[in-house]
Design a protein around this motif. Structure first.
Motif, mmCIF file in Angstrom:
data_model
loop_
_atom_site.group_PDB
_atom_site.id
_atom_site.type_symbol
_atom_site.label_atom_id
_atom_site.label_comp_id
_atom_site.label_asym_id
_atom_site.label_seq_id
_atom_site.Cartn_x
_atom_site.Cartn_y
_atom_site.Cartn_z
ATOM 1 N N UNK A 30 4.009 -61.321 -27.063
ATOM 2 C CA UNK A 30 3.708 -61.877 -28.397
ATOM 3 C C UNK A 30 3.642 -60.784 -29.463
ATOM 4 N N UNK A 31 4.125 -61.131 -30.630
ATOM 5 C CA UNK A 31 4.118 -60.181 -31.746
ATOM 6 C C UNK A 31 2.684 -59.888 -32.152
ATOM 7 N N UNK A 32 2.352 -58.617 -32.298
ATOM 8 C CA UNK A 32 1.018 -58.197 -32.708
ATOM 9 C C UNK A 32 0.988 -58.109 -34.232
ATOM 10 N N UNK A 33 0.088 -58.852 -34.828
ATOM 11 C CA UNK A 33 -0.054 -58.842 -36.285
ATOM 12 C C UNK A 33 -1.126 -57.817 -36.655
ATOM 13 N N UNK A 34 -0.700 -56.734 -37.257
ATOM 14 C CA UNK A 34 -1.641 -55.691 -37.691
ATOM 15 C C UNK A 34 -2.253 -56.124 -39.027
ATOM 16 N N UNK A 35 -3.551 -56.216 -39.067
ATOM 17 C CA UNK A 35 -4.250 -56.708 -40.250
ATOM 18 C C UNK A 35 -4.658 -55.567 -41.176
ATOM 19 N N UNK A 36 -5.066 -55.957 -42.393
ATOM 20 C CA UNK A 36 -5.680 -55.036 -43.357
ATOM 21 C C UNK A 36 -4.850 -53.790 -43.634
ATOM 22 N N UNK A 37 -3.540 -53.976 -43.758
ATOM 23 C CA UNK A 37 -2.669 -52.866 -44.113
ATOM 24 C C UNK A 37 -2.217 -52.015 -42.949
ATOM 25 N N UNK A 38 -2.566 -52.386 -41.713
ATOM 26 C CA UNK A 38 -2.114 -51.642 -40.547
ATOM 27 C C UNK A 38 -0.635 -51.848 -40.291
ATOM 28 N N UNK A 39 0.004 -50.883 -39.623
ATOM 29 C CA UNK A 39 1.428 -50.962 -39.322
ATOM 30 C C UNK A 39 1.656 -50.679 -37.842
ATOM 31 N N UNK A 40 2.695 -51.275 -37.299
ATOM 32 C CA UNK A 40 3.059 -51.105 -35.898
ATOM 33 C C UNK A 40 3.897 -49.841 -35.753
ATOM 34 N N UNK A 41 3.486 -48.927 -34.838
ATOM 35 C CA UNK A 41 4.207 -47.663 -34.672
ATOM 36 C C UNK A 41 5.080 -47.632 -33.424
ATOM 37 N N UNK A 42 5.217 -48.772 -32.774
ATOM 38 C CA UNK A 42 6.006 -48.836 -31.543
ATOM 39 C C UNK A 42 5.146 -48.902 -30.308
ATOM 40 N N UNK A 43 3.888 -48.497 -30.442
ATOM 41 C CA UNK A 43 2.954 -48.546 -29.314
ATOM 42 C C UNK A 43 1.692 -49.334 -29.649
ATOM 43 N N UNK A 44 1.237 -49.209 -30.880
ATOM 44 C CA UNK A 44 -0.026 -49.844 -31.272
ATOM 45 C C UNK A 44 -0.066 -49.962 -32.793
ATOM 46 N N UNK A 45 -1.119 -50.614 -33.277
ATOM 47 C CA UNK A 45 -1.318 -50.721 -34.722
ATOM 48 C C UNK A 45 -1.910 -49.423 -35.256
ATOM 49 N N UNK A 46 -1.263 -48.865 -36.248
ATOM 50 C CA UNK A 46 -1.798 -47.704 -36.943
ATOM 51 C C UNK A 46 -2.594 -48.207 -38.142
#
Length: 380
Positions: A30-46
């Motif tokens: 499932x697609x991980x939705x990074x909240x509050x301005x976070x971005x996906x770096x390929x491994x986790x939410x930054x």
């Protein structure tokens, strides 16, 4: 290494796009939705500095801010001990890197007596021998009236560079042993100082554009902290009482708790009600409603019974009239029937009880002719 589904190899692992995982990004998740301005770096939410968690869903308690004011002074000097070349325009070239290293070391010696000095940044190189436009980076203490302190530092920078370039002139095509570069003292120029970032601006920058208006600075244990209303233990903290503070793009909000014994509500979750009390009120209300329904049922039953009795009585009277041979609609009142045994006795009860029943059959449109009685005169 060949990474699948749009993944990229970073030299150690495959960096997978959001929605894929595995050593080759071969597994769909499932697609991980990074909240509050976070971005996906390929491994986790930054996450930004203000949030943390697997999806950047939680706000940090505070961010410690350096108690300094960043400033820069624009300076221009002319280096006479080296010749200009086009390679200096390429910041990735060996020639530029070598010159940048030498120039940085030279400036560090010149500004060594300034405690607020934090380095230099070359902005551009031009012909003539080498004209250098650069910024002197300063970090001044964040105190009341820091603007005046920064202006004093700027004057100190100007004095240092002017003295250094006046002394380090090219003599017999050589510089002094102390310095690697020589300068044209007449070409030295120091412009105005500019404040690049205050602690307030640093706090807002780390909070991000969406949350910058909700952060503020506050001292705690002699340290300066960037906090939000959801930070705990500060003067500006939002007291949610029996709830949890959550920072959203619309602002801080209190999410109220529900316990085994209470429900809590209100803007700051300061209003609570016992569940047992609610259950008791609901039970009492249900009991009162039940009593009302029973009473209404009794009245309804009695009303229907009385209505049925009246209908039965009327039907019985109609049957009696039909058995007596009376035409429906005829004007008839048995209450005035002649009684042979008691001629002067009138059955009033029978009159009133039957008068209304026979009127139901009267046709109001039917005309009745009554003959006028004739008067006969007789002689005596």
């Amino acid at each position: 290494m060949s990474c699948l589904n749009g993944g990229s190899w970073n030299g150690q692992v495959c960096l997978c796009p959001n929605g894929f995982t595995g050593n080759l990004c071969q597994d769909r998740v499932p697609v991980v939705v990074c909240q509050n301005g976070g971005t996906w770096d390929g491994l986790k939410c930054q996450c930004t500095s203000l949030f943390y968690g697997p999806r950047c869903e939680d706000v940090v308690d505070s961010i410690e801010i350096e108690q300094t004011v960043s400033a820069s002074v624009e300076v221009t000097v002319t280096v006479t001990s080296q010749n200009y070349s086009e390679q200096l325009q390429d910041r990735q070239s060996d020639e530029f890197k070598k010159f940048n290293k030498t120039f940085t070391e030279q400036m560090a010696k010149i500004y060594a007596g300034i405690p607020e000095y934090d380095g230099v940044v070359i902005k551009g190189l031009r012909k003539g021998s080498i004209v250098v436009d650069y910024d002197v980076i300063l970090k001044a203490p964040y105190t009341e009236g820091y603007e005046n302190v920064v202006e004093d530092i700027r004057n100190n920078v100007k004095e240092k560079i002017q003295n250094a370039t006046a002394q380090q002139v090219l003599v017999d095509n050589n510089c002094s042993k102390e310095f690697l570069l020589c300068f044209n003292s007449a070409a030295t120029s120091v412009q105005n100082i500019s404040i690049t970032e205050t602690p307030e601006e640093a706090c807002r920058r780390q909070a991000g554009e969406d949350f910058a208006k909700y952060v503020t600075l506050e001292y705690k244990d002699t340290k300066l902290h960037c906090i939000t209303p959801c930070s705990s233990g500060y003067k500006a903290s939002l007291d949610c009482h029996y709830g949890k503070c959550q920072l959203q793009r619309s602002g801080p909000q209190c999410l109220c708790l529900t316990t085994d014994t209470h429900w809590y509500s209100g803007e700051t979750c300061d209003w609570g009600i016992q569940k047992s009390l609610v259950y008791g009120l609901v039970g009492a209300g249900a009991a009162v409603l039940l009593v009302i329904l029973v009473i209404l049922g009794v009245f309804s039953f009695r009303f229907r019974r009385e209505a049925n009795r009246q209908r039965s009585r009327v039907s019985q009277l109609q049957r009696w009239n039909e058995e007596d041979g009376r035409d429906p609609g005829a004007f008839h009142n048995v209450g005035f029937n002649h009684n042979e045994e008691q001629e002067d006795y009138v059955h009033l009860g029978s009159m009133y009880s039957n008068f209304g029943a026979t009127l139901r059959h009267i046709d109001p449109e039917r005309k009745i002719q009554i003959q006028r009685p004739q008067v006969v005169m007789t002689s005596l």
